[in-house]
Design a protein around this motif. Structure first.
Motif, PDB file in Angstrom:
ATOM      1  N   GLY A 193      39.123   7.812 -28.609  1.00 29.53           N
ATOM      2  CA  GLY A 193      40.369   7.307 -28.049  1.00 29.53           C
ATOM      3  C   GLY A 193      41.079   8.355 -27.218  1.00 29.53           C
ATOM      4  N   TYR A 194      41.089   9.595 -27.707  1.00 28.64           N
ATOM      5  CA  TYR A 194      41.728  10.703 -26.987  1.00 28.64           C
ATOM      6  C   TYR A 194      41.084  10.925 -25.627  1.00 28.64           C
ATOM      7  CZ  TYR A 194      42.617  15.574 -25.673  1.00 28.64           C
ATOM      8  OH  TYR A 194      42.916  16.726 -24.966  1.00 28.64           O
ATOM      9  N   LEU A 195      39.774  10.821 -25.557  1.00 25.25           N
ATOM     10  CA  LEU A 195      39.053  11.051 -24.304  1.00 25.25           C
ATOM     11  C   LEU A 195      39.231   9.912 -23.310  1.00 25.25           C
ATOM     12  CD1 LEU A 195      35.778  12.499 -25.868  1.00 25.25           C
ATOM     13  CD2 LEU A 195      37.492  13.788 -24.574  1.00 25.25           C
ATOM     14  N   ASN A 196      39.767   8.796 -23.779  1.00 27.01           N
ATOM     15  CA  ASN A 196      40.045   7.643 -22.914  1.00 27.01           C
ATOM     16  C   ASN A 196      41.552   7.425 -22.834  1.00 27.01           C
ATOM     17  OD1 ASN A 196      37.334   6.106 -22.176  1.00 27.01           O
ATOM     18  ND2 ASN A 196      37.112   6.875 -24.267  1.00 27.01           N
ATOM     19  N   LYS A 197      42.247   8.381 -22.250  1.00 28.58           N
ATOM     20  CA  LYS A 197      43.711   8.342 -22.174  1.00 28.58           C
ATOM     21  C   LYS A 197      44.191   7.183 -21.289  1.00 28.58           C
ATOM     22  CE  LYS A 197      44.760  13.284 -22.821  1.00 28.58           C
ATOM     23  NZ  LYS A 197      43.408  13.837 -23.051  1.00 28.58           N
ATOM     24  N   ASP A 198      45.429   6.738 -21.551  1.00 30.41           N
ATOM     25  CA  ASP A 198      46.027   5.639 -20.789  1.00 30.41           C
ATOM     26  C   ASP A 198      46.038   5.924 -19.289  1.00 30.41           C
ATOM     27  OD1 ASP A 198      46.460   4.164 -23.041  1.00 30.41           O
ATOM     28  OD2 ASP A 198      48.633   4.493 -23.129  1.00 30.41           O
ATOM     29  N   GLN A 199      46.211   7.189 -18.904  1.00 31.56           N
ATOM     30  CA  GLN A 199      46.355   7.514 -17.485  1.00 31.56           C
ATOM     31  C   GLN A 199      45.132   7.116 -16.662  1.00 31.56           C
ATOM     32  OE1 GLN A 199      46.339  11.925 -18.479  1.00 31.56           O
ATOM     33  NE2 GLN A 199      45.376  12.015 -16.457  1.00 31.56           N
ATOM     34  N   TYR A 200      43.995   6.914 -17.316  1.00 25.79           N
ATOM     35  CA  TYR A 200      42.780   6.531 -16.594  1.00 25.79           C
ATOM     36  C   TYR A 200      42.561   5.019 -16.590  1.00 25.79           C
ATOM     37  CZ  TYR A 200      42.115  11.500 -17.059  1.00 25.79           C
ATOM     38  OH  TYR A 200      42.302  12.850 -16.996  1.00 25.79           O
ATOM     39  N   PHE A 201      43.564   4.283 -17.068  1.00 20.77           N
ATOM     40  CA  PHE A 201      43.476   2.824 -17.069  1.00 20.77           C
ATOM     41  C   PHE A 201      44.700   2.200 -16.406  1.00 20.77           C
ATOM     42  CE2 PHE A 201      40.765   4.308 -20.480  1.00 20.77           C
ATOM     43  CZ  PHE A 201      39.618   3.545 -20.316  1.00 20.77           C
ATOM     44  N   VAL A 202      45.396   2.977 -15.592  1.00 19.44           N
ATOM     45  CA  VAL A 202      46.558   2.458 -14.870  1.00 19.44           C
ATOM     46  C   VAL A 202      46.061   1.704 -13.649  1.00 19.44           C
ATOM     47  CG1 VAL A 202      48.649   3.038 -13.585  1.00 19.44           C
ATOM     48  CG2 VAL A 202      48.073   4.306 -15.673  1.00 19.44           C
ATOM     49  N   LEU A 203      46.421   0.436 -13.572  1.00 22.80           N
ATOM     50  CA  LEU A 203      45.948  -0.407 -12.474  1.00 22.80           C
ATOM     51  C   LEU A 203      46.351   0.140 -11.121  1.00 22.80           C
ATOM     52  CD1 LEU A 203      46.790  -3.870 -14.068  1.00 22.80           C
ATOM     53  CD2 LEU A 203      44.500  -2.962 -13.642  1.00 22.80           C
ATOM     54  N   ASN A 204      45.438   0.060 -10.161  1.00 23.64           N
ATOM     55  CA  ASN A 204      45.665   0.452  -8.764  1.00 23.64           C
ATOM     56  C   ASN A 204      45.910   1.938  -8.566  1.00 23.64           C
ATOM     57  OD1 ASN A 204      45.603  -2.336  -7.922  1.00 23.64           O
ATOM     58  ND2 ASN A 204      47.672  -2.532  -8.737  1.00 23.64           N
ATOM     59  N   SER A 205      45.663   2.770  -9.587  1.00 30.64           N
ATOM     60  CA  SER A 205      45.833   4.206  -9.418  1.00 30.64           C
ATOM     61  C   SER A 205      44.510   4.819  -8.980  1.00 30.64           C
ATOM     62  CB  SER A 205      46.310   4.869 -10.713  1.00 30.64           C
ATOM     63  OG  SER A 205      45.254   4.907 -11.664  1.00 30.64           O
ATOM     64  N   GLU A 206      44.589   5.966  -8.314  1.00 33.22           N
ATOM     65  CA  GLU A 206      43.376   6.627  -7.828  1.00 33.22           C
ATOM     66  C   GLU A 206      42.532   7.183  -8.969  1.00 33.22           C
ATOM     67  OE1 GLU A 206      45.295  11.071  -6.955  1.00 33.22           O
ATOM     68  OE2 GLU A 206      44.586   9.831  -5.308  1.00 33.22           O
ATOM     69  N   ASP A 207      43.131   7.336 -10.144  1.00 35.95           N
ATOM     70  CA  ASP A 207      42.400   7.877 -11.293  1.00 35.95           C
ATOM     71  C   ASP A 207      41.812   6.789 -12.193  1.00 35.95           C
ATOM     72  OD1 ASP A 207      42.979  10.498 -10.538  1.00 35.95           O
ATOM     73  OD2 ASP A 207      44.876  10.498 -11.632  1.00 35.95           O
ATOM     74  N   TYR A 208      41.923   5.533 -11.774  1.00 33.41           N
ATOM     75  CA  TYR A 208      41.458   4.426 -12.608  1.00 33.41           C
ATOM     76  C   TYR A 208      39.974   4.590 -12.941  1.00 33.41           C
ATOM     77  CZ  TYR A 208      40.838  -0.416 -14.225  1.00 33.41           C
ATOM     78  OH  TYR A 208      40.572  -1.532 -14.964  1.00 33.41           O
ATOM     79  N   LEU A 209      39.671   4.743 -14.230  1.00 36.19           N
ATOM     80  CA  LEU A 209      38.312   4.942 -14.759  1.00 36.19           C
ATOM     81  C   LEU A 209      37.648   6.210 -14.218  1.00 36.19           C
ATOM     82  CD1 LEU A 209      36.871   1.293 -14.681  1.00 36.19           C
ATOM     83  CD2 LEU A 209      38.256   2.407 -16.431  1.00 36.19           C
ATOM     84  N   GLY A 210      38.474   7.110 -13.667  1.00 36.06           N
ATOM     85  CA  GLY A 210      37.917   8.318 -13.063  1.00 36.06           C
ATOM     86  C   GLY A 210      37.474   9.366 -14.060  1.00 36.06           C
ATOM     87  N   HIS A 211      37.719   9.130 -15.330  1.00 37.60           N
ATOM     88  CA  HIS A 211      37.341  10.105 -16.359  1.00 37.60           C
ATOM     89  C   HIS A 211      35.918   9.905 -16.857  1.00 37.60           C
ATOM     90  CE1 HIS A 211      38.275   6.493 -18.531  1.00 37.60           C
ATOM     91  NE2 HIS A 211      37.965   7.028 -19.700  1.00 37.60           N
ATOM     92  N   LEU A 212      35.329   8.775 -16.532  1.00 33.79           N
ATOM     93  CA  LEU A 212      34.010   8.437 -17.055  1.00 33.79           C
ATOM     94  C   LEU A 212      32.902   9.037 -16.192  1.00 33.79           C
ATOM     95  CD1 LEU A 212      34.748   4.692 -17.848  1.00 33.79           C
ATOM     96  CD2 LEU A 212      34.619   6.572 -19.493  1.00 33.79           C
ATOM     97  N   VAL A 213      31.839   9.493 -16.858  1.00 29.49           N
ATOM     98  CA  VAL A 213      30.721  10.113 -16.142  1.00 29.49           C
ATOM     99  C   VAL A 213      29.414   9.489 -16.653  1.00 29.49           C
ATOM    100  CG1 VAL A 213      29.744  12.306 -15.363  1.00 29.49           C
ATOM    101  CG2 VAL A 213      32.106  12.241 -16.182  1.00 29.49           C
ATOM    102  N   PRO A 214      29.214   8.191 -16.432  1.00 26.16           N
ATOM    103  CA  PRO A 214      28.025   7.524 -16.981  1.00 26.16           C
ATOM    104  C   PRO A 214      26.720   8.020 -16.370  1.00 26.16           C
ATOM    105  CG  PRO A 214      29.199   6.071 -15.486  1.00 26.16           C
ATOM    106  CD  PRO A 214      30.080   7.270 -15.686  1.00 26.16           C
ATOM    107  N   GLN A 215      26.783   8.535 -15.120  1.00 27.42           N
ATOM    108  CA  GLN A 215      25.552   8.947 -14.444  1.00 27.42           C
ATOM    109  C   GLN A 215      24.883  10.154 -15.099  1.00 27.42           C
ATOM    110  OE1 GLN A 215      28.708   9.130 -13.384  1.00 27.42           O
ATOM    111  NE2 GLN A 215      28.924  10.377 -11.521  1.00 27.42           N
ATOM    112  N   TYR A 216      25.656  10.923 -15.896  1.00 25.91           N
ATOM    113  CA  TYR A 216      25.078  12.097 -16.565  1.00 25.91           C
ATOM    114  C   TYR A 216      25.299  12.030 -18.076  1.00 25.91           C
ATOM    115  CZ  TYR A 216      25.174  13.680 -11.739  1.00 25.91           C
ATOM    116  OH  TYR A 216      25.002  13.779 -10.369  1.00 25.91           O
ATOM    117  N   SER A 217      25.649  10.857 -18.573  1.00 23.87           N
ATOM    118  CA  SER A 217      25.926  10.695 -20.000  1.00 23.87           C
ATOM    119  C   SER A 217      24.946   9.724 -20.628  1.00 23.87           C
ATOM    120  CB  SER A 217      27.365  10.193 -20.214  1.00 23.87           C
ATOM    121  OG  SER A 217      28.318  11.122 -19.747  1.00 23.87           O
TER     122      SER A 217
END
Length: 299
Positions: free
Chosen positions: A271-295
């Motif tokens: 939960g900590y690694l998925n902070k609210d700030q990365y789920f704010v609609l229309n923001s440039e950081d939306y889902l920007g914390h995820l790195v599926p290509q190397y995870s």
């Protein structure tokens, strides 16, 4: 009876009636109740302000549905019964770690170097692993207010058999003991396993079994030792020992490693690694914390 051309209904509305058909053919509002141009402008500004406020609220709204879906999805893919390392790397200077594409390239290199530590002939890149048993790695980005990133790795603990077979190789044995010696040669306060900063931030650590212990008091097979080794290995970059990445900070105060030992704590860290700030609609950081290509998680 002759009809009048108009009737005052005392409603500030005038009705015009056709004398022949007795029907209303036109209506208008009394000029005395019309808004002045200034009042109309005032109302338009107020309406626009209300609209802007609503749009700003809509823009800053946390997409809780997507957040819950991603947190639940990642949690379902993680072995909650297994210990995990939580390792954080920061950058050496404020000018580093600002370019997201370069940070992602660093993550790709970290992943590859961790695997190469244990399987020196491994040639795969991106998300590939030497085998299905190799510890899964889950990477997350965190962005500071100044635009700089740091890197989080949630990694399954290394199996003792894998560590033992790796220590049988001279190259791994040399690197493991070099990094371990570097850690043990520090001052007492800098080689504490559970330091005061961790306790201040997470009071539950105050009762941890390793409080007051240093790294020289635990086995080389202990998860806390292995976690710290991987953490510091990635910052070790010298002329004849370019093992890690040169742009990562090698200060003991700027790199962090810990072991997640319970299901409750592991769920909390996800939960900590998925902070609210990365789920704010229309923001440039939306889902920007995820790195599926190397995870090793699937979205």
């Amino acid at each position: 009876m002759k009809l009048k051309d108009s009737y005052d209904l005392n409603l500030n509305i005038t009705l015009t009636i056709d004398p022949k058909s007795n029907t209303i053919v036109k209506s208008w509002t009394d000029d005395s109740i019309k808004y002045s141009p200034e009042k109309i402008t005032e109302l338009e500004l107020k309406n626009q302000s209300n609209k802007d406020s609503w749009m700003e609220w809509r823009k800053s709204k946390v997409d809780t549905r997507t957040k819950n879906q991603i947190v639940n999805n990642i949690t379902s893919q993680i072995d909650l019964d297994r210990h995990h390392y939580l390792i954080t790397w920061t950058y050496g200077t404020k000018k580093m770690g600002q370019d997201e594409s370069k940070v992602l390239d660093d993550i790709k290199n970290i992943r590859h170097r961790i695997i190469k530590l244990f399987y020196q002939n491994f040639k795969g890149r991106d998300r590939r692993k030497p085998n299905s048993d190799f510890p899964n790695q889950y990477y997350f980005l965190e962005k500071h207010k100044d635009g700089q990133y740091h890197i989080h790795l949630l990694m399954e603990s290394v199996d003792p058999d894998l560590l033992a077979s790796s220590l049988d190789r001279d190259s791994f044995f040399y690197r493991y003991n070099w990094i371990r010696t570097k850690i043990l040669n520090r001052s007492h306060s800098k080689k504490m396993i559970i330091n005061q900063k961790m306790i201040d931030r997470y009071p539950d650590y105050e009762n941890h079994k390793l409080v007051g212990r240093t790294y020289d008091t635990i086995s080389i097979y202990d998860d806390w030792m292995v976690s710290r080794f991987i953490c510091e290995y990635m910052t070790h970059f010298q002329n004849d020992q370019r093992w890690g990445l040169s742009n990562l900070s090698n200060s003991p105060d700027n790199i962090h490693s810990k072991v997640i030992e319970s299901k409750i704590e592991l769920r909390g860290k996800i939960g900590y690694l998925n902070k609210d700030q990365y789920f704010v609609l229309n923001s440039e950081d939306y889902l920007g914390h995820l790195v599926p290509q190397y995870s090793d998680y699937q979205l």
